[in-house]
Design an enzyme around this catalytic site. Structure first.
Site, short mmCIF file in Angstrom:
data_model
loop_
_atom_site.label_atom_id
_atom_site.label_comp_id
_atom_site.label_asym_id
_atom_site.label_seq_id
_atom_site.Cartn_x
_atom_site.Cartn_y
_atom_site.Cartn_z
N LYS A 186 -11.70 6.73 -14.01
CA LYS A 186 -11.40 8.14 -14.24
C LYS A 186 -9.90 8.29 -14.36
O LYS A 186 -9.17 8.28 -13.37
CB LYS A 186 -11.92 9.03 -13.12
N GLU A 260 -3.85 4.10 -2.84
CA GLU A 260 -2.42 3.95 -3.15
C GLU A 260 -1.87 5.36 -3.27
O GLU A 260 -2.13 6.05 -4.27
CB GLU A 260 -2.23 3.17 -4.46
N CYS A 296 5.82 6.90 -7.41
CA CYS A 296 5.54 6.78 -5.98
C CYS A 296 6.65 6.01 -5.26
O CYS A 296 6.86 6.17 -4.08
CB CYS A 296 4.20 6.10 -5.77
N GLU A 395 7.03 14.72 -0.51
CA GLU A 395 7.21 14.03 -1.78
C GLU A 395 7.30 15.07 -2.90
O GLU A 395 6.38 15.88 -3.06
CB GLU A 395 6.01 13.10 -2.05
P1 NAD Z 1 -3.34 13.61 -7.87
O1 NAD Z 1 -3.72 13.27 -6.48
O2 NAD Z 1 -3.19 15.04 -8.23
O3 NAD Z 1 -4.42 13.01 -8.88
C1 NAD Z 1 -4.70 11.62 -8.87
C2 NAD Z 1 -6.13 11.43 -9.32
O4 NAD Z 1 -6.99 11.92 -8.31
C3 NAD Z 1 -6.47 12.18 -10.59
O5 NAD Z 1 -7.29 11.36 -11.41
C4 NAD Z 1 -7.21 13.39 -10.07
O6 NAD Z 1 -8.12 13.93 -11.01
C5 NAD Z 1 -7.94 12.79 -8.88
N1 NAD Z 1 -8.33 13.75 -7.84
C6 NAD Z 1 -7.70 14.87 -7.45
N2 NAD Z 1 -8.39 15.47 -6.47
C7 NAD Z 1 -9.47 14.70 -6.23
C8 NAD Z 1 -10.58 14.80 -5.32
N3 NAD Z 1 -10.69 15.81 -4.48
N4 NAD Z 1 -11.51 13.82 -5.35
C9 NAD Z 1 -11.40 12.78 -6.21
N5 NAD Z 1 -10.39 12.65 -7.09
C10 NAD Z 1 -9.44 13.60 -7.09
O7 NAD Z 1 -2.03 12.78 -8.19
P2 NAD Z 1 -1.16 12.75 -9.53
O8 NAD Z 1 -0.41 14.04 -9.62
O9 NAD Z 1 -1.97 12.31 -10.68
O10 NAD Z 1 -0.17 11.55 -9.18
C11 NAD Z 1 0.90 11.71 -8.29
C12 NAD Z 1 0.62 11.12 -6.94
O11 NAD Z 1 0.16 9.79 -7.06
C13 NAD Z 1 1.89 11.03 -6.10
O12 NAD Z 1 1.60 11.37 -4.78
C14 NAD Z 1 2.26 9.57 -6.22
O13 NAD Z 1 3.09 9.09 -5.20
C15 NAD Z 1 0.92 8.91 -6.24
N6 NAD Z 1 0.99 7.58 -6.83
C16 NAD Z 1 0.86 6.49 -6.00
C17 NAD Z 1 0.97 5.20 -6.51
C18 NAD Z 1 0.88 3.99 -5.63
O14 NAD Z 1 0.67 2.90 -6.16
N7 NAD Z 1 1.01 4.12 -4.32
C19 NAD Z 1 1.18 5.04 -7.88
C20 NAD Z 1 1.29 6.17 -8.68
C21 NAD Z 1 1.19 7.43 -8.15
#
Ligand code: NAD
Length: 496
Positions: A186, A260, A296, A395
């Site tokens: 997804k 992650e 991140c 963040e």
């Molecule tokens: P987000 O949490 O808004 O979305 C990430 C994914 O989760 C999307 O595909 C979204 O549709 C899905 N999602 C959202 N709510 C959900 C739920 N209730 N149940 C299941 N899936 C759900 O994050 P974003 O804005 O896409 O990305 C930014 C975040 O990701 C930041 O916090 C960043 O630090 C983190 N990130 C972490 C890493 C790592 O490797 N640690 C890498 C990249 C990004």
């Protein structure tokens, strides 16, 4: 350039419009719902993609479960060959794929090309590691043989963040596929195009249902995947908020989950550091040029020794001011837009909040001059940030840096550790002892000494505290997509 290419050029998209890859076929979402794929630099609609819901997830689970049984029987060397073939197709198509991510996500074109090459390289790396997913033998008394075996889970759900769309899709599918699982991917809501293109490249390569690509929202497809009883293993990349929601949804079926999540990563500058180099590292560490500070790993908290504070901050501000913000298809642009308007407003809220709480804005934070549309914000440096301020804790996931000052090493380490996150940390010093005192004590999954520099392939990546669960990009990730079971066998030890 006078007329930026992406504003006028239609993208060459091979995945059929308004279709997702499910069971080897391109199908519409069952509800007919769609998501907009927007170009964040020009605020134009690129195309619409299907918005999968729980019913689509259910269909995908059925297709993936049917495919998984055959896929686990394919020798790992053959699975690896197919991934290498996919890597070759990505490389052959590099320019087109890079342009798609640049248009859809807003990352500068040079960063997009780097991501495409990294995506191919990750597939190649994993393609050779399938043999590492074996079991162990355990010392046993004569007459018994004790060993373990590793089996795939069957169906794996991978939910992704938006900041490196193609790279994340490639690196997310490779370990579970190499371990013998079928995958439901997804992609992030705003950046699904390149994952669908990856699906198109893999469609005639992988058996139908082995790889499914379902764009959708978090509350819809994401939540359904996390809670579906037929998906025993979830790999999630995203925010802490959504990661928690995934854990809750997965709890019902006691799933294996890796997360992650976010970071508020400290870069500690000691008084013996080369100040100019440390300032350059702080800018590079923000990943402004690759993902506009939406990373991140961003070095978003800079903890600088009082003795070098002024020299360091001046050098930092000078470098940040010099960054050229613009449409990511302009070859001169070093920093592009944020992913969508809502995120721009969120980042603007952090800038405003930091001002209100008394932090000193040294540069940036507003719309760069000359860019009337697009979700642009000039990279910001705040000085005089104190530990209680929101900017020291939360963040931002955008181009905003917070500078704090210290004069005692022990206090600096405590300050570095004083957030709920623990993803990465940096220390800049020329003192070997001091560097290792920090490395021992910094609460982070990865500590750089005089970095950040590139992580060698195979380096474990994963967060402590609220930055995540589990490690990726190393052998443990491959093993995490298997279940280890033990067999204790008795045999007649005496000669008949
Ligand atoms: P987000 O949490 O808004 O979305 C990430 C994914 O989760 C999307 O595909 C979204 O549709 C899905 N999602 C959202 N709510 C959900 C739920 N209730 N149940 C299941 N899936 C759900 O994050 P974003 O804005 O896409 O990305 C930014 C975040 O990701 C930041 O916090 C960043 O630090 C983190 N990130 C972490 C890493 C790592 O490797 N640690 C890498 C990249 C990004």
């Amino acid at each position: 350039v006078t007329a930026p290419a992406l504003a006028t050029t239609a993208l060459d998209l091979r995945a059929p419009e308004e279709r997702m890859l499910l069971g080897g076929e391109w199908v519409p979402s069952s509800s007919g719902a769609l998501l907009d794929a927007e170009n964040p630099a020009y605020e134009t609609l690129i195309r619409r993609v299907p918005c999968a819901d729980a019913a689509d997830v259910d269909r995908a689970v059925t297709a993936a479960a049917a495919a998984a049984d055959a896929w686990r029987r394919v020798p790992w060397t053959e699975r690896g060959r197919l991934l290498r073939e996919l890597a070759g197709r990505i490389r052959d198509d590099a320019e087109r794929l890079a342009l798609i991510d640049t248009a859809d996500g807003g990352n500068p074109a040079a960063g997009g090309r780097t991501d495409v090459e990294a995506a191919a390289a990750r597939l190649e790396l994993w393609s050779g590691l399938g043999g590492q997913a074996g079991g162990r033998t355990i010392p046993s008394p004569p007459g018994t043989l004790t060993f373990t075996r590793r089996s795939p889970f069957g169906v794996v759900g991978r939910i992704l963040a938006y900041n490196h769309p193609l790279l994340f899709a490639a690196q997310a599918l490779a370990p579970p596929l190499m371990a013998g699982n079928a995958v439901i991917l997804k992609p992030a809501d705003p950046t699904a195009l390149s994952a669908l293109e990856l699906g198109a490249l893999a469609q005639d390569l992988l058996p139908p249902g082995t790889l499914n690509v379902l764009p959708g929202t978090g509350a819809g497809a994401g939540h359904a995947l996390a809670g579906h009883p037929g998906v025993p293993r979830i790999g999630f990349t995203g925010s802490l908020r959504a990661g928690r929601a995934v854990l809750v949804a997965a709890a019902e079926h006691v799933k294996t989950v890796t997360l992650e999540l976010g970071g508020k990563n400290p870069l500690v500058v000691c008084d013996d550091a080369d100040v100019a180099l440390a300032a350059t590292a702080a800018v590079r560490g923000m990943n402004l040029r690759s993902s506009n500070g939406q990373s991140c790993q961003s070095t978003s908290r800079i903890l600088v020794h009082a003795a070098v504070h002024d020299a360091f901050v001046d050098a930092l501000v000078e470098q940040v001011r010099a960054l050229r913000v613009g449409p990511p298809d302009d070859p001169a642009a070093e920093v592009g837009p944020l992913v969508h308007r809502e995120h721009l407003e969120r980042v603007a809220g952090y800038v405003e909040g930091a001002r209100r709480q008394g932090a000193r804005l040294r540069c940036g934070g507003g719309r760069p001059p000359g860019l009337e549309r697009g979700h642009f914000v000039a990279p910001a440096v705040f000085d005089d940030v104190t530990p209680d301020m929101t900017l020291a804790q939360e963040e931002v996931f955008g181009p905003v840096m917070a500078v704090m000052t210290w004069s005692d090493e022990r206090a600096a380490c405590a300050l570095a550790n004083a957030t709920e996150y623990g993803l990465t940390a940096n220390v800049w010093t020329r003192d070997f002892d001091r560097a290792h005192r920090f490395a021992d004590r910094l609460q982070a999954g990865l500590v750089w000494i005089n970095g950040p520099v590139a992580r060698p392939p195979g380096t474990p990546f994963g967060g402590l505290k609220h930055s995540g669960l589990g490690q990726e990009q190393c052998t443990e990730e491959l093993l995490s997509y298997t279940q280890e079971t033990a067999v204790v066998a008795a045999y007649a030890d005496g000669w008949p």
